[in-house]
Design an enzyme around this catalytic site. Structure first.
Site, PDB file in Angstrom:
ATOM      1  N   ASP A 197       0.803  -1.431  -0.061  1.00  0.00           N
ATOM      2  CA  ASP A 197       0.124   0.166   0.022  1.00  0.00           C
ATOM      3  C   ASP A 197       1.074   1.331  -0.123  1.00  0.00           C
ATOM      4  O   ASP A 197       1.451   1.624   1.203  1.00  0.00           O
ATOM      5  CB  ASP A 197      -1.061   0.065   1.683  1.00  0.00           C
ATOM      6  CG  ASP A 197      -2.025  -1.448   1.084  1.00  0.00           C
ATOM      7  OD1 ASP A 197      -1.860  -2.358   0.247  1.00  0.00           O
ATOM      8  OD2 ASP A 197      -2.333  -1.426   1.867  1.00  0.00           O
ATOM      9  N   LYS A 240      -1.072  -8.428  -2.308  1.00  0.00           N
ATOM     10  CA  LYS A 240      -2.353  -7.979  -3.015  1.00  0.00           C
ATOM     11  C   LYS A 240      -2.021  -6.084  -2.416  1.00  0.00           C
ATOM     12  O   LYS A 240      -0.800  -5.661  -2.653  1.00  0.00           O
ATOM     13  CB  LYS A 240      -2.780  -7.870  -1.204  1.00  0.00           C
ATOM     14  CG  LYS A 240      -3.826  -7.399  -1.632  1.00  0.00           C
ATOM     15  CD  LYS A 240      -4.400  -7.806   0.072  1.00  0.00           C
ATOM     16  CE  LYS A 240      -4.634  -6.566   1.396  1.00  0.00           C
ATOM     17  NZ  LYS A 240      -5.329  -5.320   0.825  1.00  0.00           N
ATOM     18  N   ARG A 269     -10.062  -4.508  -4.077  1.00  0.00           N
ATOM     19  CA  ARG A 269     -10.587  -3.536  -4.752  1.00  0.00           C
ATOM     20  C   ARG A 269     -12.421  -3.256  -4.208  1.00  0.00           C
ATOM     21  O   ARG A 269     -12.689  -2.444  -3.869  1.00  0.00           O
ATOM     22  CB  ARG A 269     -10.458  -3.790  -5.990  1.00  0.00           C
ATOM     23  CG  ARG A 269     -12.316  -2.419  -6.862  1.00  0.00           C
ATOM     24  CD  ARG A 269     -11.584  -1.727  -7.069  1.00  0.00           C
ATOM     25  NE  ARG A 269     -12.530  -0.200  -7.696  1.00  0.00           N
ATOM     26  CZ  ARG A 269     -13.484   0.396  -7.462  1.00  0.00           C
ATOM     27  NH1 ARG A 269     -14.111  -0.163  -5.631  1.00  0.00           N
ATOM     28  NH2 ARG A 269     -14.381   0.739  -7.666  1.00  0.00           N
ATOM     29  N   LYS A 270     -12.361  -3.810  -3.282  1.00  0.00           N
ATOM     30  CA  LYS A 270     -13.780  -3.937  -2.399  1.00  0.00           C
ATOM     31  C   LYS A 270     -14.446  -3.171  -3.127  1.00  0.00           C
ATOM     32  O   LYS A 270     -15.764  -2.521  -3.157  1.00  0.00           O
ATOM     33  CB  LYS A 270     -13.290  -3.302  -1.573  1.00  0.00           C
ATOM     34  CG  LYS A 270     -12.838  -4.142  -0.131  1.00  0.00           C
ATOM     35  CD  LYS A 270     -12.312  -3.112   1.211  1.00  0.00           C
ATOM     36  CE  LYS A 270     -11.761  -4.063   1.901  1.00  0.00           C
ATOM     37  NZ  LYS A 270      -9.799  -3.609   1.741  1.00  0.00           N
ATOM     38  N   ALA A 303     -18.707  -2.791  -4.284  1.00  0.00           N
ATOM     39  CA  ALA A 303     -19.728  -3.187  -3.583  1.00  0.00           C
ATOM     40  C   ALA A 303     -20.699  -2.301  -4.378  1.00  0.00           C
ATOM     41  O   ALA A 303     -21.932  -1.445  -3.519  1.00  0.00           O
ATOM     42  CB  ALA A 303     -19.664  -2.101  -2.155  1.00  0.00           C
ATOM     43  N   ILE A 353     -23.665  -1.677  -7.719  1.00  0.00           N
ATOM     44  CA  ILE A 353     -24.985  -3.054  -8.476  1.00  0.00           C
ATOM     45  C   ILE A 353     -24.459  -3.495  -9.362  1.00  0.00           C
ATOM     46  O   ILE A 353     -23.140  -3.183  -9.581  1.00  0.00           O
ATOM     47  CB  ILE A 353     -26.588  -2.332  -8.949  1.00  0.00           C
ATOM     48  CG1 ILE A 353     -25.608  -1.285 -10.037  1.00  0.00           C
ATOM     49  CG2 ILE A 353     -26.668  -1.243  -7.852  1.00  0.00           C
ATOM     50  CD1 ILE A 353     -26.595  -0.504 -10.974  1.00  0.00           C
ATOM     51  N   ASN A 408     -23.853  -4.128 -12.700  1.00  0.00           N
ATOM     52  CA  ASN A 408     -24.251  -3.889 -13.553  1.00  0.00           C
ATOM     53  C   ASN A 408     -22.694  -2.899 -14.318  1.00  0.00           C
ATOM     54  O   ASN A 408     -21.396  -2.525 -14.562  1.00  0.00           O
ATOM     55  CB  ASN A 408     -24.919  -3.146 -14.247  1.00  0.00           C
ATOM     56  CG  ASN A 408     -24.812  -2.579 -15.537  1.00  0.00           C
ATOM     57  OD1 ASN A 408     -24.514  -2.636 -16.777  1.00  0.00           O
ATOM     58  ND2 ASN A 408     -24.946  -1.024 -15.755  1.00  0.00           N
TER      59      ASN A 408
HETATM   60  O1  S5P Z   1     -10.893  -5.936   6.844  1.00  0.00           O
HETATM   61  C1  S5P Z   1      -9.929  -5.722   6.437  1.00  0.00           C
HETATM   62  C2  S5P Z   1     -10.271  -5.846   4.860  1.00  0.00           C
HETATM   63  C3  S5P Z   1      -8.363  -6.012   4.394  1.00  0.00           C
HETATM   64  S1  S5P Z   1      -8.302  -6.360   2.765  1.00  0.00           S
HETATM   65  N1  S5P Z   1      -9.013  -5.166   6.912  1.00  0.00           N
HETATM   66  C4  S5P Z   1      -7.654  -4.756   6.151  1.00  0.00           C
HETATM   67  O2  S5P Z   1      -7.063  -4.464   6.739  1.00  0.00           O
HETATM   68  N2  S5P Z   1      -7.900  -4.940   4.704  1.00  0.00           N
HETATM   69  C5  S5P Z   1      -6.368  -4.777   4.269  1.00  0.00           C
HETATM   70  O3  S5P Z   1      -5.474  -5.333   4.591  1.00  0.00           O
HETATM   71  C6  S5P Z   1      -6.112  -3.389   3.929  1.00  0.00           C
HETATM   72  O4  S5P Z   1      -7.290  -1.942   3.178  1.00  0.00           O
HETATM   73  C7  S5P Z   1      -5.017  -3.282   4.275  1.00  0.00           C
HETATM   74  O5  S5P Z   1      -4.554  -2.866   2.787  1.00  0.00           O
HETATM   75  C8  S5P Z   1      -4.419  -4.522   4.613  1.00  0.00           C
HETATM   76  C9  S5P Z   1      -3.253  -4.416   5.836  1.00  0.00           C
HETATM   77  O6  S5P Z   1      -2.646  -3.859   6.157  1.00  0.00           O
HETATM   78  P1  S5P Z   1      -1.808  -3.398   7.575  1.00  0.00           P
HETATM   79  O7  S5P Z   1      -0.748  -2.460   6.987  1.00  0.00           O
HETATM   80  O8  S5P Z   1      -2.478  -2.806   8.565  1.00  0.00           O
HETATM   81  O9  S5P Z   1      -0.907  -5.085   7.589  1.00  0.00           O
END
Ligand code: S5P
Length: 266
Positions: A38, A60, A92-93, A95, A97, A99
């Site tokens: 990230d 990821k 991408r999560k 969320a 509809i 389409n």
């Molecule tokens: O419930 C969640 C779901 C996700 S996908 N909690 C999360 O933290 N994530 C993702 O996991 C979040 O978007 C981030 O990219 C990663 C956790 O990052 P960290 O730096 O806290 O380990």
């Protein structure tokens, strides 16, 4: 239950090619570590992936974070995938509809479906979100994870919401390969879902913005999850320290894998 089986044994429980490939990659690399990258600059993004690549089964991404994104980055990412033998999961999560998510998944600047073997979606819109995404992803052999639970303090994905999310997955086994969650669902018979778990850290318990961390051992051995997702725990704050980043990745890989071996024995 499936928790006692090896990852490679479980590959036969899936028809979805992304699920099979992930399980076989985990076994081949002796890794249940997914590194979440990230960061906002392509240069850091690629350097971190090159450093952690040997230790990760799955990278990821959040490509919408990158301020200098262009599609050549995807070519570089795919070259690193070849070099280090990992799979790619765009977090991408979705969320919306059916389409709309089909368009978001196939099109736009990022064209996620064209390069990401695995992606994820919130279950809040109901089964139509799976229908929309599978219309794009299933012909390409992609797999979907539903967010059944979250790692953040006070999140609303609990109880009935989580149970209904499990049911949505059961109804679409060809495309939904598992969950983002904090524990393995209490299984019906020998049903097999992949459970990928964020909120994993060896050194801290929280990040001051609602994130909550558990150890790989708690996640894999005690909660029966399959993949640990680690972001800042691996790459820290100074992205130029690639050797230290590689060492952290190996530390998490070792921790996750030994918890898995212990689980197979029990
Ligand atoms: O419930 C969640 C779901 C996700 S996908 N909690 C999360 O933290 N994530 C993702 O996991 C979040 O978007 C981030 O990219 C990663 C956790 O990052 P960290 O730096 O806290 O380990």
């Amino acid at each position: 239950g499936v928790q006692a089986l090896s990852y490679v044994q479980r590959a036969d429980n899936y028809t979805n090619p992304a699920a099979k490939e992930l399980l076989l990659t985990m076994e081949r690399k002796k890794s249940n570590l997914s590194v979440s990258v990230d960061v906002t600059k392509s240069r850091d993004f690629l350097a971190i992936i090159d450093a952690v690549g040997p230790y990760a089964c799955l990278i990821k991404t959040h490509v919408d974070i990158l301020e200098d994104f262009d599609f050549t980055l995807i070519e570089s990412l795919q070259a690193l995938r070849k070099k280090h033998d990992f799979m790619i999961f765009e977090d991408r999560k979705f969320a919306d509809i059916g389409n709309t998510v089909a368009l978001q998944y196939s099109s736009g600047v990022h064209r996620i479906a064209s390069w990401s073997q695995i992606t994820n979606a919130h279950s809040v819109p109901g089964p139509s979100i799976v229908a929309g995404l599978s219309s794009v992803g299933l012909p390409l052999g992609r797999g979907l994870l539903l967010l059944a639970e979250m790692s953040t303090a006070g999140n609303l994905a609990v109880g009935h919401y989580t149970e209904e999310t499990y049911q949505m997955a059961r109804d679409h086994r060809d495309f939904v390969i598992g969950f983002i969650g904090q524990r393995r669902p209490a299984g019906k018979g020998d049903e097999d879902f992949l459970v990928l778990t964020p909120g994993v850290g060896l050194d801290v318990k929280a990040d001051g913005m609602g994130q909550q961390y558990r150890t790989p051992r708690e996640v894999i051995l005690e909660s029966g999850c399959d993949v640990i997702i680690v972001g800042r725990g691996v790459y820290g704050k100074d992205y130029s320290l690639t050797e230290a980043i590689a060492q952290q990745a190996e530390r998490y890989r070792e921790s996750g894998w030994s918890a898995y071996l212990e689980r197979c024995k029990s």
